[in-house]
Enzyme design. Structure first.
Site, PDB file in Angstrom:
ATOM      1  N   ILE A   9       0.828  -1.196   0.000  1.00 62.60           N
ATOM      2  CA  ILE A   9       0.000   0.000   0.000  1.00 62.60           C
ATOM      3  C   ILE A   9       0.872   1.259   0.000  1.00 62.60           C
ATOM      4  CG2 ILE A   9      -0.286   0.406   2.471  1.00 62.60           C
ATOM      5  CD1 ILE A   9      -3.360   0.356   1.837  1.00 62.60           C
ATOM      6  N   ASP A  10       2.099   1.124   0.463  1.00 58.90           N
ATOM      7  CA  ASP A  10       3.026   2.268   0.516  1.00 58.90           C
ATOM      8  C   ASP A  10       3.695   2.555  -0.824  1.00 58.90           C
ATOM      9  OD1 ASP A  10       2.540   2.576   3.193  1.00 58.90           O
ATOM     10  OD2 ASP A  10       4.371   1.575   3.848  1.00 58.90           O
ATOM     11  N   GLY A  16       3.650   5.491   5.737  1.00 56.83           N
ATOM     12  CA  GLY A  16       4.910   5.695   5.031  1.00 56.83           C
ATOM     13  C   GLY A  16       6.071   5.746   6.009  1.00 56.83           C
ATOM     14  N   LEU A  69      -7.696   3.579   8.426  1.00 51.01           N
ATOM     15  CA  LEU A  69      -8.648   3.957   7.373  1.00 51.01           C
ATOM     16  C   LEU A  69      -8.004   3.850   5.991  1.00 51.01           C
ATOM     17  CD1 LEU A  69     -10.355   7.034   9.050  1.00 51.01           C
ATOM     18  CD2 LEU A  69     -11.157   4.673   8.961  1.00 51.01           C
ATOM     19  N   GLN A  70      -6.678   4.033   5.943  1.00 47.70           N
ATOM     20  CA  GLN A  70      -5.977   3.976   4.660  1.00 47.70           C
ATOM     21  C   GLN A  70      -5.958   2.595   4.027  1.00 47.70           C
ATOM     22  OE1 GLN A  70      -2.220   6.751   5.082  1.00 47.70           O
ATOM     23  NE2 GLN A  70      -2.951   6.126   7.088  1.00 47.70           N
TER      24      GLN A  70
END
Lengths: 360, 360, 360, 360
Positions: free
Chosen positions: C138-139, C182, C284-285
């Site tokens: 996801i990063d 991140g 939430l991300q």
């Protein structure tokens, strides 16, 4: 004694149906009842399309639009089409339904539907069925309840569409017309028009003159606003052009009688020097994940329907009388349309901020 | 005679404020009044931060969150901080406000705010100010109105967050905790919990035992659901840990007194064999484009406030008594909190479908 | 000969995993293969948590976040925790995995995971496993692929949060800080900062001085902008405060090492006369329905992984080299982080429009 | 020497235009240039509709759809309609444009537009204008750039519509058809079809037979899926029915040549025993707040255009060659359409998971 209940959805689909089905199932199971899902509306009662509903069956359905049970706008059990010697005939299948329910051991039914489906439920109740109705109408046109689920989600979709059309209207100096659902009642047009910043709102309940619409657009041009937004309900009447008879009760198809948007655009382009474009929102208004309001109302209705059955109520419909959920008799609940009163506070507020309804 | 009115926003920001400002301006202009915007709440009245509002000034603001006028949680004009010989003192500036309004020719004021701002408006009214209040509370905790704008948008944000956390909870077999606003009233937690499919809802109004929460989570594990969703209001009480005194009236900051989410997670991880994660929604709940409901209610309030002024009303607040907008006296409207009644129909519906409030 | 393939998801959950699972299943079935889903990552291989995947099993999962197979950040099969005489020991279970796969007749494996999971896949491949990897991060910090699914959805969530915080910042004249994921790579902060109109972006790759951040905020005040928006990656370094060692490879928990947002706020409030508020976006991300981009990329990866297996590839990972999907060896693909180059075109564009990175 | 630059938007509106305008303005101002906005496309150059752009003018426009400068699909300056003795004549106004720019002291122009507008820019460049183009095409059909802004937002809108139609299709056992933009290139249909889980995708680049569509629907019925989703590009060809000539270059109107959706529905209803419904997405695809991707790409383009001017480039267009922004000559950039190659990896992936393109 109540041991097993059935649940069915009838008429056009609508966001929030699954919230009702889930709440009916969860609260009935907790009360020690068994739950049977009936597929595809009243037709499923005739064709014995039954399936058990347990916790797993309703898990994860709360945010989903539509109905996991299936539905249809057809299949009136009192006029059910059958082929006799290759010829289509309409027969009364209500006794078959009662028999099928008895065989399946289903003691009572929760019927989720609009005016059409609830009228059928009422007639079946008159023939002996134990039933509680849950009102469903995306148009918000049932008089016995303040509001019902599905409307808020449709309102969101229509408002979002207006937000989107706004930037194109402004960038291109155009008149953008949005045609929304509402054959007999203009609630979606009225509320989305206010929420979406429309300049003109046209609804079936208020007769409008094209000249008044033109006047409003020209007034805006004089104020330096070279664009306008119009939202029109599909049932709004342009001059003598009347909406044709409602043929199919409780139909879920929003565009069958449409066309007002395009005709309005044609009339306007003949009268003003601005490009005019039409968007017909159509089926998008029935879809999508239900809003929190619709999920909550659906859940309350479902729990209340089971509670009503447990308390021995019969032949009633649950309804919202803010802030309470009450029950009303199906006889009272059906057959009366809730239309926008031109004196309604919201119409007056809309006029106060300068929105035109084409009537002056 | 009414010729020029002012409008200000006080307290924490909230989606729908701009809808009110727009409706006040549009309807007042149409009624032949002039409109003055007062910047940054009551402080702007003291510091004479006035600007004229015309149609252009309010164009395009309907879908925007926040307030174009600015606001603040500070600046109580009856205890206004001033530096005297380098020392901070609190003085009563209410007469300055009345003088400034007279100089600017502002005959009446529309004050949009929560309990704190409306109490100030009431006191200014007692000193002679002509004023109409518009209720604003994202927590939905004002007793004089059924509901007010901002709440529905916050509910959307919280429900959307629960939808997002759901998939992580399920994928990772975790307990996910969402901490939402609500120091004294648990409306956001209650409604978003029902809408977002929470398993446990913890609110200030219902005292809970951690053991009951554990029991619910374990019950789910036994049903094969290796995850759970908990929504907790920031003011929910974990055992003897009481919420500290409300220091700043009408504050807009949702997380100052927070921490219940994390403490709850710590307690749960000591008791169960599941990973637990916390999300604090915080300021996200105050932001975003207002929902249609909030835009419509804000518009109705704004139009009604101007109408009330035009009809000579004074010292009142507009309020929703579904389906009508009414006025109530500011004296009645302020100082009484609307909290969740544990017997409330929605709490009962939630319990009927198996949601735990930790009280049993 | 390939007859039956398995598919598993490892590491933190991420929007788009279900799109891959669906595409693997659908394309494998069409190619005549059988498909077995392995639950809960590598642990499921050890504990034989296998279930057949057919069309019905993957129906309707495309818009769903998370993974229907379950996943975990734990369970490294080379250091698998077992209790020996009541004592926890870490043992190598890789042979058990190979045996379990042989018993179940699974000829090859599709492993969807980040750097940690793909490294395990590489080691299992070295011991004889037939495997194709699908990158998940996801990063966006995997160097072997242009981008991978999940990032675009996380970017949407972060940008939407910035849009929401914007109105509060502006209404209250505040500095709003958003802390995003991140730890080692600042892609989410960089891209959401540009998309969300941030004034300051702080990322691990560019060392910043608090004084430069203050300077930017004051510069804005002088231009009449009494508010500012800061987006900070959780791994950004405030002065000598270094991020602690990465403990758990491929962990899905975004807030374990957090806190930079709050410390930054504290430092700023000491230096400037503006209220400062922090929001930590956290889990939430990882949630939500995947964006179209992520659904499409996940679908392409899944189809490409099966195609690679059918063509006899082994020990490779699928990757996006715009506009193509290619395969690279797992040996190359793992262990190298893709970080933001301060000379990157996007950083330069951000600086050109006045965004500060705190480095000057 | 460069002192003052102009910026204009031409052709149909598109999400992301404001991001470009904002980035052009912000980066030019920081480089010490003045910026002039030209209203309503090339017509504004003729009619001298100029206005200065400063920081305040572009504040808050990043999340807004459309263009703050206005645009039009008409007004080709080489064939500009003027009334001569009451008769409409088309004259070449290019010299007027060059004169107007000289008078206003505008040294160079940034033209944001599609193939039509960029061709005009090229011709003006040939007559001496200093110009840099920024590509805009919501259909993604410009061959000189990997992708351009607006497409991702349109893709979101179309995918969201498919998500909404899905539940109605499933609940009612219907075939739902969504007609999307794409007269010559089927990118939106292709990508939204894959992202939205369509069963059939029909695009202009792949000729289809109605029988193959019927076959796919029937195959699904046999698998127990009594509904299907079809997405069709407006330019898809049903049998011999060819799309009429492209009349207006670079037109923004997505539905003028429409109708394929309805004709397809009619053909299907004659052949299968399922209800079929059509939704035409139309102008909704052009509206809405741009996605993060579109905001970022617009920002990069805007900054790159100013940088190109500062570095003395002229007669070029900025373009994305992932991951870089490059410049290409306007001569190369215009006139070549980028269409979907039936061998494209994404088409193949779609076929691998069972999506039909009606060609087999």
């Amino acid at each position: 004694m109540l041991k097993r209940i059935g649940v069915l959805t009838g008429g056009g689909d609508c966001p929030g149906l699954n919230a009702v089905i889930r709440a009916v199932t969860k609260s009935a199971l907790r009360a020690g009842l068994e739950v049977v899902g009936i597929e595809d509306g009243f037709g499923g009662l005739i064709r014995q399309q039954f399936r058990p509903l347990n916790l797993a069956a309703v898990s994860g359905i709360l945010p989903k639009g539509g109905t996991i049970l299936g539905t249809t706008n057809r299949d009136n059990p009192f006029k059910y089409p059958v082929l006799v010697n290759g010829e289509k005939k309409y027969v009364d299948m209500s006794q078959t339904i009662l028999d099928n329910l008895a065989v399946a051991g289903i003691d009572a039914l929760v019927v989720i539907g609009g005016d059409g489906s609830l009228s059928i439920a009422r007639e079946l109740h008159n023939k002996g069925l134990r039933v509680v109705g849950v009102p469903k109408t995306i148009d918000n046109d049932l008089s016995a309840t303040d509001i019902t689920f599905g409307f808020d989600t449709a309102l969101h979709t229509a408002t979002e569409a207006l937000d989107k059309l706004h930037t194109t209207a402004e960038s291109h100096h155009r008149v953008m017309i949005l045609e929304v659902m509402g054959r007999y009642a203009g609630w979606i047009a009225l509320e989305s028009g206010v929420a979406g910043g429309a300049d003109v709102i046209l609804i079936p309940e208020i007769e409008f003159q094209i000249e008044n619409v033109v006047k409003k657009i020209e007034e805006r041009c004089q104020q330096g606003k070279k664009f306008s937004i119009i939202v029109v309900a599909e049932g709004a009447k342009l001059g003598e052009n009347l909406v044709v008879q409602k043929v199919i009760e409780d139909s879920g198809d929003p565009i069958r009688l449409g066309g007002i948007g395009q005709r309005l655009a044609d009339e306007l382009e003949r009268r003003i020097n601005l490009e005019t474009r039409v968007t017909v929102l159509g089926h998008l208004q029935r879809g999508g994940s239900p809003t929190p309001f619709d999920r909550i109302l659906g859940t309350r209705y479902g729990a209340a329907a089971v509670e009503a059955l447990l308390e021995g109520e019969n032949g009633v419909m649950v309804a919202l009388r803010t802030p309470d959920i009450v029950t009303v008799s199906l006889a009272e609940a059906t057959g009366v349309l809730k239309r926008v009163n031109p004196e309604h506070d919201l119409v007056q507020a809309a006029k106060a901020i300068g929105i035109s309804f084409g009537d002056e």
